[in-house]
Scaffold this motif. Structure first.
Motif, PDB file in Angstrom:
ATOM      1  N   LEU A 109      39.957  24.561  84.105  1.00  0.00           N
ATOM      2  CA  LEU A 109      40.214  25.191  85.403  1.00  0.00           C
ATOM      3  C   LEU A 109      38.910  25.450  86.156  1.00  0.00           C
ATOM      4  O   LEU A 109      38.846  25.292  87.378  1.00  0.00           O
ATOM      5  CB  LEU A 109      40.977  26.512  85.207  1.00  0.00           C
ATOM      6  CG  LEU A 109      42.453  26.386  84.802  1.00  0.00           C
ATOM      7  CD1 LEU A 109      43.015  27.752  84.431  1.00  0.00           C
ATOM      8  CD2 LEU A 109      43.272  25.793  85.942  1.00  0.00           C
ATOM      9  N   LEU A 110      37.871  25.839  85.409  1.00  0.00           N
ATOM     10  CA  LEU A 110      36.564  26.067  86.023  1.00  0.00           C
ATOM     11  C   LEU A 110      36.063  24.804  86.712  1.00  0.00           C
ATOM     12  O   LEU A 110      35.548  24.840  87.831  1.00  0.00           O
ATOM     13  CB  LEU A 110      35.569  26.523  84.946  1.00  0.00           C
ATOM     14  CG  LEU A 110      34.125  26.771  85.412  1.00  0.00           C
ATOM     15  CD1 LEU A 110      34.075  27.968  86.345  1.00  0.00           C
ATOM     16  CD2 LEU A 110      33.212  27.010  84.217  1.00  0.00           C
ATOM     17  N   SER A 111      36.240  23.674  86.036  1.00  0.00           N
ATOM     18  CA  SER A 111      35.763  22.405  86.602  1.00  0.00           C
ATOM     19  C   SER A 111      36.594  21.984  87.812  1.00  0.00           C
ATOM     20  O   SER A 111      36.155  21.142  88.598  1.00  0.00           O
ATOM     21  CB  SER A 111      35.821  21.302  85.536  1.00  0.00           C
ATOM     22  OG  SER A 111      37.151  20.973  85.216  1.00  0.00           O
ATOM     23  N   SER A 252      56.527  13.378  74.065  1.00  0.00           N
ATOM     24  CA  SER A 252      57.480  14.393  74.544  1.00  0.00           C
ATOM     25  C   SER A 252      57.237  14.828  75.976  1.00  0.00           C
ATOM     26  O   SER A 252      58.141  15.332  76.634  1.00  0.00           O
ATOM     27  CB  SER A 252      57.432  15.634  73.643  1.00  0.00           C
ATOM     28  OG  SER A 252      57.802  15.290  72.336  1.00  0.00           O
ATOM     29  N   SER A 253      55.995  14.690  76.450  1.00  0.00           N
ATOM     30  CA  SER A 253      55.662  15.202  77.788  1.00  0.00           C
ATOM     31  C   SER A 253      54.673  14.278  78.480  1.00  0.00           C
ATOM     32  O   SER A 253      53.924  13.541  77.829  1.00  0.00           O
ATOM     33  CB  SER A 253      55.045  16.603  77.703  1.00  0.00           C
ATOM     34  OG  SER A 253      55.930  17.501  77.091  1.00  0.00           O
ATOM     35  N   SER A 254      54.693  14.368  79.814  1.00  0.00           N
ATOM     36  CA  SER A 254      53.703  13.634  80.606  1.00  0.00           C
ATOM     37  C   SER A 254      52.560  14.538  81.032  1.00  0.00           C
ATOM     38  O   SER A 254      51.486  14.061  81.382  1.00  0.00           O
ATOM     39  CB  SER A 254      54.364  13.058  81.866  1.00  0.00           C
ATOM     40  OG  SER A 254      55.377  12.168  81.519  1.00  0.00           O
ATOM     41  N   CYS A 255      52.823  15.839  81.043  1.00  0.00           N
ATOM     42  CA  CYS A 255      51.784  16.776  81.466  1.00  0.00           C
ATOM     43  C   CYS A 255      51.975  18.107  80.753  1.00  0.00           C
ATOM     44  O   CYS A 255      53.051  18.405  80.237  1.00  0.00           O
ATOM     45  CB  CYS A 255      51.821  16.982  82.985  1.00  0.00           C
ATOM     46  SG  CYS A 255      53.388  17.619  83.596  1.00  0.00           S
ATOM     47  N   LEU A 256      50.903  18.877  80.723  1.00  0.00           N
ATOM     48  CA  LEU A 256      50.929  20.213  80.130  1.00  0.00           C
ATOM     49  C   LEU A 256      50.538  21.237  81.178  1.00  0.00           C
ATOM     50  O   LEU A 256      49.790  20.930  82.109  1.00  0.00           O
ATOM     51  CB  LEU A 256      49.961  20.298  78.943  1.00  0.00           C
ATOM     52  CG  LEU A 256      50.312  19.478  77.697  1.00  0.00           C
ATOM     53  CD1 LEU A 256      49.185  19.593  76.688  1.00  0.00           C
ATOM     54  CD2 LEU A 256      51.612  19.945  77.077  1.00  0.00           C
ATOM     55  N   PHE A 264      48.065  19.498  83.580  1.00  0.00           N
ATOM     56  CA  PHE A 264      47.079  18.577  83.009  1.00  0.00           C
ATOM     57  C   PHE A 264      47.819  17.312  82.575  1.00  0.00           C
ATOM     58  O   PHE A 264      48.728  17.365  81.738  1.00  0.00           O
ATOM     59  CB  PHE A 264      46.416  19.250  81.784  1.00  0.00           C
ATOM     60  CG  PHE A 264      45.430  18.373  81.058  1.00  0.00           C
ATOM     61  CD1 PHE A 264      44.149  18.202  81.545  1.00  0.00           C
ATOM     62  CD2 PHE A 264      45.786  17.733  79.874  1.00  0.00           C
ATOM     63  CE1 PHE A 264      43.233  17.409  80.859  1.00  0.00           C
ATOM     64  CE2 PHE A 264      44.884  16.942  79.196  1.00  0.00           C
ATOM     65  CZ  PHE A 264      43.601  16.777  79.687  1.00  0.00           C
ATOM     66  N   HIS A 265      47.475  16.173  83.189  1.00  0.00           N
ATOM     67  CA  HIS A 265      48.123  14.894  82.861  1.00  0.00           C
ATOM     68  C   HIS A 265      47.460  14.329  81.607  1.00  0.00           C
ATOM     69  O   HIS A 265      46.346  13.816  81.633  1.00  0.00           O
ATOM     70  CB  HIS A 265      48.019  13.939  84.040  1.00  0.00           C
ATOM     71  CG  HIS A 265      48.803  14.398  85.229  1.00  0.00           C
ATOM     72  ND1 HIS A 265      50.145  14.148  85.377  1.00  0.00           N
ATOM     73  CD2 HIS A 265      48.445  15.145  86.310  1.00  0.00           C
ATOM     74  CE1 HIS A 265      50.583  14.688  86.498  1.00  0.00           C
ATOM     75  NE2 HIS A 265      49.560  15.299  87.091  1.00  0.00           N
ATOM     76  N   ILE A 266      48.187  14.403  80.502  1.00  0.00           N
ATOM     77  CA  ILE A 266      47.573  14.216  79.185  1.00  0.00           C
ATOM     78  C   ILE A 266      47.193  12.763  78.882  1.00  0.00           C
ATOM     79  O   ILE A 266      46.127  12.500  78.328  1.00  0.00           O
ATOM     80  CB  ILE A 266      48.516  14.764  78.083  1.00  0.00           C
ATOM     81  CG1 ILE A 266      49.923  14.200  78.212  1.00  0.00           C
ATOM     82  CG2 ILE A 266      48.563  16.250  78.129  1.00  0.00           C
ATOM     83  CD1 ILE A 266      50.902  14.735  77.194  1.00  0.00           C
TER      84      ILE A 266
END
Length: 1040
Positions: A109-111, A252-256, A264-266
């Motif tokens: 998040l900082l970046s 299971s997921s495309s993003c977190l 966040f697109h993993i």
């Protein structure tokens, strides 16, 4: 990004634009020399910049210090060689993994903060210009910002020494995560969450060796696995278990979710990180395969899970509602169900818009045995009596001790290694779960079912609500949306208090909007039902039976009427006859939709959102009050242009139909509908309602005064005493309404029902205001003729002198016309009062009879003020009084400043003289003929009897004169004047002499102060008898 208004103004200030660009370009170097031109504006605003950017700058410093503490703690854990296994030391392992994920997401998040260099640089330049040196934290902070431009790449290097501990903790998920990440079919086959699948074990407590893991967030585990194996990626090449876990999470997921609505697109991030590492082609191929699988199958897999959970949760809720005693042994199932449902909602929400102080880990000084003894002592001291006595339990200390013991026994050289005593860990985890069932139910509910993330997806949240509300089968669940607003404050944090106000306001506005929309929808459904019921009630009105009667009469007389093939009118009640149960009417659909929505409104009595209490039922009550008020006024159908208005009886029928529907709402929602009726109907008895809008009282009062009674004054309508109603007279210009249909007994009773005593009192006061204005004009006419009237008052026994004086009088016709108007208004008021008495006698017979008894037994010697109070009470109940209190009040307000009380009294006496001597002129009027059929005259002069008696009683009560003496004087003057026309020979002058004679009889019959004996002494009864005989004979002749 959440609050754009919170962005520092200096970053968009045009004057500082060049300075900001220079600082960002040179960051983290500080060059204040030889750049005076670019930094000149900065020099001017340095103190303000220091003041306003301090909060932002030191937030970045806090992040740096947090990073330092985390690194130090991770090193300590490695040195201690702490043992991690989620199935044994659950709390320690969970908090360890949460710490790493928090650290990782914070650096990512900082970046993502684009203005980070500008904010830090601006603050430091301002600091250097003010203090002559950079801030002491700036060098390290600036270097951290540069180092973490690509945070995951930097952290992969950092975590090389920590990979052993981290990989051990992650691999301990090998039995937990795959078991949680099953397909809907596997859940269905295992009959997950079903209490009735195995009836023999229904009462057995639901438990396992890994109790806390059963309701562990799937979203949290996926973050641990994906971010954790990126940081210690080496283990993916050497351990098949680790690789399988990682691939399962990637599929299971495309993003977190990083934080709230930041995602966040993993797959892309992982591929970008591994592409530059030699020998990682297989891992890159794994990532691409998993991405394909996620895009192809993840959506359908989660959709099927949601379908399964909908039915499973419904079954669970139904069984537990029916048998609440199962909540105890099956509490684990409840929290598992909540956790599973929460995870699926969060997954759907996340993917909806994104588809393709310093602390050291120190060993506790207490010995393990002391802590273990504490556990035993705590548990053995518990008893059922404590529960029966209502003792409040607090096991937080015990849970904290278990956390300490996990840390103490998980280091490499611990004398009691938890890794060697796994059964202890499993048993303690089970005990800790049960302690939470006793004192931390709210925290458990938040942990397993918190959906505060919706706070940051407002558009999706509102869209879902609208869809839920529009679909009748789903509207019963609409209360879930305002209830979710109670979760919003749980996403705030004590370290960021400034956002509490923003999130609190958002939760309040959304909750208010949702409840308001639900109440509006329910109100609209109720209004539609009321409209349907009013239509059905309208079919039962008497006016609709005329055609049926006509057809029956014609059929009996064998007359053929109407066209052949004309469809027969459906009789009321046909809508209730159904040949097929599958036929659904519009009313059925409305009732179904209303019952579903009312279930939602009635679901909770109130809810607390950010220390504000919302009561859903009050929203509905408020909307019903407003709509009922508008509907009542609307149903009058008053048209000011055409002066049309609904008949009171028809309006009453519609209002009763409306009220019947509203009363039925109590079957759906626990609201006090009587309160709604009282608030609305009582306001309708006043001139204006609480919003300043006209009421049915003002509309009907205005219509009767300005339309009906005005047409009476114009000679188009007459009052028929025999019918107790006003009736249209045949004229050239036909009226647009039938007066009888608005003034007969049934209509006046309906009006009394609608307006009530308060409304009828307002109607009376309005009538009296018109009477008082007529009396004021009459007094002016008396003043114009005061000398002549004074002489006539004392010369009534001198016929010749009276004849001469009468010729000198002016405005004789005006006096009679105004008195007739007063009589008409008083006749209408007597109809209204009689109707009010009938209505009140039906509703409150005991109270009315008590008032009547009180009025009838006032002693003659009673003080007039006391008597007037009794009359006022009686008049309010619709009872007739000797002296009309409303008329007394109206005429009392007319007192003139320049006229003495004696003069006022004289004018009142002369007014009676004026009326008495003017009566003979009525005989010459064609319209003065008495009609036995109506028991009155077509020009309403029979109303003079009521006017003379009531005006005399009111005036001489005000001026403290003798009512009886003045009326005797009036009778003497009137009889003398009327006897004189008996000697006239002019047929025009004496055209309706006998009809006018009858006025004397009417005056005496109407008066509580005059008797027939007194009349006999002034006017021979034989003349009255002959007059009655003549008018009846004339009536028969006219009819023939």
């Amino acid at each position: 990004q959440i609050y754009p208004k919170a962005k520092p103004s200096y970053l968009i200030d045009k004057n500082l634009e060049s300075a900001v660009k220079f600082i960002v370009r040179k960051f983290p170097a500080v060059e204040t020399r030889n750049n005076n031109q670019q930094l000149a504006q900065l020099q001017k605003e340095k103190s303000e910049i220091l003041k306003n950017l301090a909060l932002y700058y030191f937030t970045f410093v806090d992040v740096m210090e947090f990073k330092d503490h985390v690194c130090e703690l991770l090193n300590t854990i490695d040195v201690c060689q702490v043992f991690f296994d989620i199935t044994v030391n659950f709390d320690l392992t969970k908090n360890y993994l949460d710490l790493i994920i928090t650290y990782t997401t914070l650096m990512i998040l900082l970046s993502r903060i684009e203005e980070r260099k500008a904010i830090i640089g601006l603050y430091n330049y301002a600091h250097e210009m003010t203090h002559g040196a950079s801030d002491r934290e700036y060098p390290r902070l600036g270097q951290m910002i540069v180092d973490y431009e690509n945070p995951l790449k930097k952290m992969m290097e950092e975590f090389v020494p920590h990979s052993k501990s981290l990989s051990d903790a992650l691999i301990s998920l090998q039995m937990v995560y795959p078991r949680r990440n099953l397909s809907a079919d596997q859940w269905r086959n295992a009959q997950l969450l079903s209490l009735i699948s195995a009836p023999s074990t229904m009462l057995n407590p639901a438990q396992s060796d890994t109790m806390p893991c059963e309701y562990l967030s799937l979203d949290a585990m996926e973050k641990w696995i994906i971010f954790g194996f990126i940081l210690c990626h080496g283990i993916l090449n050497t351990d098949a278990t680790a690789l399988n876990l990682w691939k399962l999470a990637l599929q299971s997921s495309s993003c977190l979710s990083l934080f709230r609505d930041e995602v966040f697109h993993i797959h892309k991030a992982a591929e970008d990180l591994f592409v530059n590492i030699r020998g990682y082609n297989k891992r890159i191929n794994d990532i691409r395969e998993c991405k394909e699988a996620a895009v192809s199958h993840a959506g359908s897999m989660h959709r099927e899970r949601r379908k399964f959970l909908r039915s499973a949760l419904k079954e669970l809720a139904t069984v537990l509602s029916d048998q609440p005693g199962l909540l105890g042994p099956k509490a684990l199932f409840v929290f598992m169900a909540l956790s599973f449902a929460r995870d699926e909602i969060i997954w759907l929400l996340r993917h909806a818009d994104n588809m393709p102080k310093k602390s050291n880990l120190s060993v506790c000084p207490e010995d393990e045995s002391i802590i273990m003894s504490s556990f035993v002592n705590t548990m053995t001291s518990l008893s059922v009596k404590q529960v029966e006595d209502g003792e409040v339990f607090d096991f937080r200390g015990m849970r904290l001790d278990w956390f300490r013991l996990q840390a103490y026994t998980s280091v490499s050289k611990a004398s009691l290694g938890l890794a060697d005593h796994r059964e202890l860990g499993k048993m303690m985890n089970t005990i800790i779960f049960h302690t939470k069932m006793v004192d931390s139910l709210v925290e458990m509910l938040v942990e397993t079912s918190d959906l505060s993330i919706f706070c940051f997806y407002s558009r999706a949240f509102e869209k879902m609500f609208q869809q839920c509300l529009e679909l009748p089968s789903q509207s019963r669940y609409s209360i879930a949306f305002p209830l979710l607003c109670t979760h919003f404050m749980s996403c705030t944090h004590e370290l960021c208090p400034e956002e509490r106000h923003h999130i609190g306001d958002r939760s309040l506005s959304l909750c208010n909007m949702f409840l308001d929309e639900m109440a509006k929808q329910a109100r609209n459904l109720i209004t539609d039902i009321c409209t349907e019921q009013c239509t059905l009630s309208d079919q039962l009105l008497p006016k609709h039976c005329a055609k049926t009667i006509s057809q029956a009469v014609n059929k009996k007389s064998k007359k053929q009427t109407g066209k052949k093939g004309e469809p027969e009118r459906e009789k009321p009640g046909v809508e209730s006859m159904r040949k097929n149960r599958l036929v659904v009417t519009n009313l059925d659909k409305l009732h179904t939709a209303l019952s579903e929505l009312c279930f939602s409104i009635n679901y909770v009595p109130n809810m607390v959102v950010w220390e504000h209490t919302f009561t859903p039922r009050e929203y509905l009550t408020s909307h019903l009050e407003i709509r009922f008020t508008k509907s009542i006024v609307g149903m009058t159908m008053y048209n000011q242009a055409t002066q049309e208005i609904a008949k009171p009886s028809e309006l009453l029928t519609s209002v009763r139909a409306y009220m019947t529907v509203l009363q039925s709402i109590e079957n759906y929602v626990q609201i006090d509908i009587t309160r709604v009726f009282n608030n609305v109907l009582l306001q309708q008895t006043q001139h204006l309602d609480s919003h300043g809008e006209p009421t049915i009282t003002s509309l009907y009062t205005n219509w009767y005064l300005e339309t009906l009674l005005r047409q009476v004054s114009n000679g188009h309508i007459a009052y028929f005493p025999a019918m107790k109603a006003f009736v249209n007279l045949p004229t050239e210009n036909e009226l647009t309404f039938n007066a009888e249909e608005y003034s007969d007994i049934s209509e006046m009773r309906s009006l009394s029902e609608l307006l009530g005593p308060y409304g009828m009192k307002f109607l009376s006061e309005s009538l009296m205001w018109h009477i008082s204005s007529q009396v004021a004009e009459l007094k002016k006419l008396v003043v114009e003729n005061v000398d002549v009237l004074t002489q006539m008052r004392t010369s009534f026994d001198k016929p010749d002198q009276m004849a001469a004086l009468f010729k000198r009088l002016s405005s004789v016709d005006s006096v009679l016309k105004r008195m007739t108007i007063i009589g008409v208004i008083l006749s209408f008021r007597s109809l209204a009062q009689e109707a009010l008495r009938d209505v009140l006698s039906y509703h409150i017979p005991f109270l009315v009879s008590s008032i009547e008894d009180f009025k009838d037994h006032i002693p003659r010697e009673t003080d007039m003020k006391v008597a007037m109070n009794v009359y006022e009470l009686s008049s309010a109940a619709g009872l007739p009084c000797e002296i009309d209190p409303a008329l007394v009040v109206a005429l009392s307000s007319q007192k003139s400043e320049n006229i003495s009380p004696e003069e006022e009294y004289k004018i009142a006496c002369l007014l009676m003289v004026f009326v008495a001597v003017s009566l003979p002129t009525l005989a010459s009027n064609v319209m003065s003929q008495y009609s036995p059929a109506i028991e009155g005259h077509c020009n309403n002069i029979h109303c003079l009897a009521k006017a003379i008696n009531q005006i005399a009683a009111a005036l001489f009560t005000i001026h403290k004169g003798s009512i009886e003496d003045r009326l005797k004087e009036f009778l003497a003057l009137a009889s003398s004047s009327l006897l004189k026309i008996g000697q006239e020979t002019d047929k025009t002058t004496t055209r309706n002499r006998e009809s006018v004679y009858l006025l004397l009889d009417m005056i005496v019959q109407e008066s509580p102060f005059l008797t027939m004996d007194l009349l006999e002494s002034c006017f021979p009864y034989v003349l009255l008898r002959n007059a009655y005989h003549a008018v009846y004979k004339q009536s028969v002749t006219s009819s023939a």
